[in-house]
Design a protein around this motif. Structure first.
Motif, PDB file in Angstrom:
ATOM      1  N   VAL A   1      51.628 -12.083   5.750  1.00  0.00           N
ATOM      2  CA  VAL A   1      52.359 -13.347   5.647  1.00  0.00           C
ATOM      3  C   VAL A   1      53.731 -13.181   6.296  1.00  0.00           C
ATOM      4  O   VAL A   1      54.433 -12.197   6.075  1.00  0.00           O
ATOM      5  CB  VAL A   1      52.521 -13.761   4.168  1.00  0.00           C
ATOM      6  CG1 VAL A   1      53.449 -14.970   4.053  1.00  0.00           C
ATOM      7  CG2 VAL A   1      51.164 -14.082   3.550  1.00  0.00           C
ATOM      8  N   GLY A   2      54.080 -14.162   7.113  1.00  0.00           N
ATOM      9  CA  GLY A   2      55.357 -14.118   7.808  1.00  0.00           C
ATOM     10  C   GLY A   2      55.254 -13.613   9.228  1.00  0.00           C
ATOM     11  O   GLY A   2      56.189 -13.761  10.023  1.00  0.00           O
ATOM     12  N   THR A   3      54.109 -13.019   9.558  1.00  0.00           N
ATOM     13  CA  THR A   3      53.905 -12.483  10.904  1.00  0.00           C
ATOM     14  C   THR A   3      53.716 -13.602  11.919  1.00  0.00           C
ATOM     15  O   THR A   3      53.011 -14.582  11.666  1.00  0.00           O
ATOM     16  CB  THR A   3      52.656 -11.576  10.935  1.00  0.00           C
ATOM     17  OG1 THR A   3      52.835 -10.505  10.032  1.00  0.00           O
ATOM     18  CG2 THR A   3      52.415 -11.029  12.334  1.00  0.00           C
ATOM     19  N   LYS A   4      54.342 -13.434  13.073  1.00  0.00           N
ATOM     20  CA  LYS A   4      54.109 -14.373  14.163  1.00  0.00           C
ATOM     21  C   LYS A   4      52.891 -13.920  14.943  1.00  0.00           C
ATOM     22  O   LYS A   4      52.780 -12.749  15.326  1.00  0.00           O
ATOM     23  CB  LYS A   4      55.324 -14.412  15.088  1.00  0.00           C
ATOM     24  CG  LYS A   4      55.145 -15.335  16.290  1.00  0.00           C
ATOM     25  CD  LYS A   4      56.365 -15.302  17.193  1.00  0.00           C
ATOM     26  CE  LYS A   4      56.154 -16.149  18.441  1.00  0.00           C
ATOM     27  NZ  LYS A   4      57.329 -16.124  19.339  1.00  0.00           N
TER      28      LYS A   4
ATOM     29  N   PHE B   1      52.879 -18.907  12.733  1.00  0.00           N
ATOM     30  CA  PHE B   1      53.150 -17.860  11.761  1.00  0.00           C
ATOM     31  C   PHE B   1      52.123 -17.884  10.625  1.00  0.00           C
ATOM     32  O   PHE B   1      51.626 -18.947  10.237  1.00  0.00           O
ATOM     33  CB  PHE B   1      54.553 -18.017  11.167  1.00  0.00           C
ATOM     34  CG  PHE B   1      55.653 -17.761  12.158  1.00  0.00           C
ATOM     35  CD1 PHE B   1      56.317 -16.543  12.186  1.00  0.00           C
ATOM     36  CD2 PHE B   1      56.019 -18.750  13.075  1.00  0.00           C
ATOM     37  CE1 PHE B   1      57.320 -16.303  13.107  1.00  0.00           C
ATOM     38  CE2 PHE B   1      57.023 -18.518  14.004  1.00  0.00           C
ATOM     39  CZ  PHE B   1      57.681 -17.295  14.017  1.00  0.00           C
TER      40      PHE B   1
ATOM     41  N   THR C   1      51.021 -17.937   6.960  1.00  0.00           N
ATOM     42  CA  THR C   1      51.640 -18.463   5.740  1.00  0.00           C
ATOM     43  C   THR C   1      50.886 -18.074   4.474  1.00  0.00           C
ATOM     44  O   THR C   1      51.405 -18.216   3.369  1.00  0.00           O
ATOM     45  CB  THR C   1      51.734 -19.995   5.798  1.00  0.00           C
ATOM     46  OG1 THR C   1      50.438 -20.541   6.078  1.00  0.00           O
ATOM     47  CG2 THR C   1      52.706 -20.425   6.892  1.00  0.00           C
TER      48      THR C   1
END
Length: 232
Positions: free
Chosen positions: A30-33, A73, A75
């Protein structure tokens, strides 16, 4: 973990599944582009339009979110269940409780809003239910549900109609199982015919509270301690 190229068809579904595996497997927390469309298309062996559709599906499942000018991204790592999926996993008793709420209110509205065509459809479906009394439990349940669908349709509320349609498959399985286990139709193959006739009459007469009361009585919880005392 490198991405393997997908097979030719169906491309969007395969691309979506492959990207979902990366996310739910923790490769992209989570949070990774996510990599850009061009990179993903190259790794998956598909076109950018296919990647775009796959990302749209993942966004619909609540797994990714596009941010204008920044990219896409992650989520969440678990998809959000849609309504049909949740219904398929629901206990039939829970579905039956919803059925009670939906259909009783629909019967009340049907008595207020019915048209001559609605009443004709209800009477035709009632005859279909009676004809199915000589058939097996599955066919009888199908005819019973078809009758109730005409009552819901007569309410002229598309949301109620959609709700009824969505939970019908789970309801159908539960009712067939109920009839099989209880032998409810052994002595009365056309069980609850009088109640169904009374419902048609109440709706046709514009008796909203009478229609609601008839249906509420008919739909008394069939999963109670003595299910043979209830109708479908």
């Amino acid at each position: 973990m490198p991405l393997d190229a997908v097979r030719p068809s169906p491309l969007v579904e395969q691309a979506t599944a492959r990207l979902r595996e990366q996310i739910t497997g923790g490769e992209w927390p989570v949070g990774t582009k996510l990599p850009g469309e061009t990179t993903l298309a190259k790794e998956l062996g598909v076109g950018r339009s296919t990647v775009r559709e796959a990302l749209r599906a993942l966004a619909g499942a609540g797994l990714v979110q596009p941010r204008q000018g920044a990219g896409v991204f992650v989520t969440a790592t678990e998809p959000v269940e849609n309504w049909p999926t949740r219904l398929r996993r629901a206990a039939v008793t829970d579905v039956y409780e919803v059925r009670m709420a939906v259909e009783v209110h629909a019967a009340r509205l049907a008595a207020r809003r019915r048209t001559p065509d609605d009443v004709t459809a209800m009477r035709s479906a009632l005859e279909g239910r009676r004809a199915a009394s000589t058939a097996d439990d599955a066919a009888f349940v199908d005819a019973d549900i078809a009758f109730h669908a005409t009552v819901v349709a007569a309410a002229h509320n598309p949301v109620l109609a959609d709700l009824f349609t969505e939970f019908t498959p789970v309801l159908r399985e539960g009712l067939i199982e109920l009839l099989t286990l209880t032998g409810l139709r052994s002595d009365d193959p056309n069980t609850a015919d009088e109640a169904h006739e009374a419902l048609v009459r109440a709706v046709a007469d514009g008796d909203a509270e009478g229609a609601a009361e008839v249906l509420r009585g008919e739909l008394e919880d069939p999963f109670a301690a003595d299910p043979t005392s209830h109708a479908i």
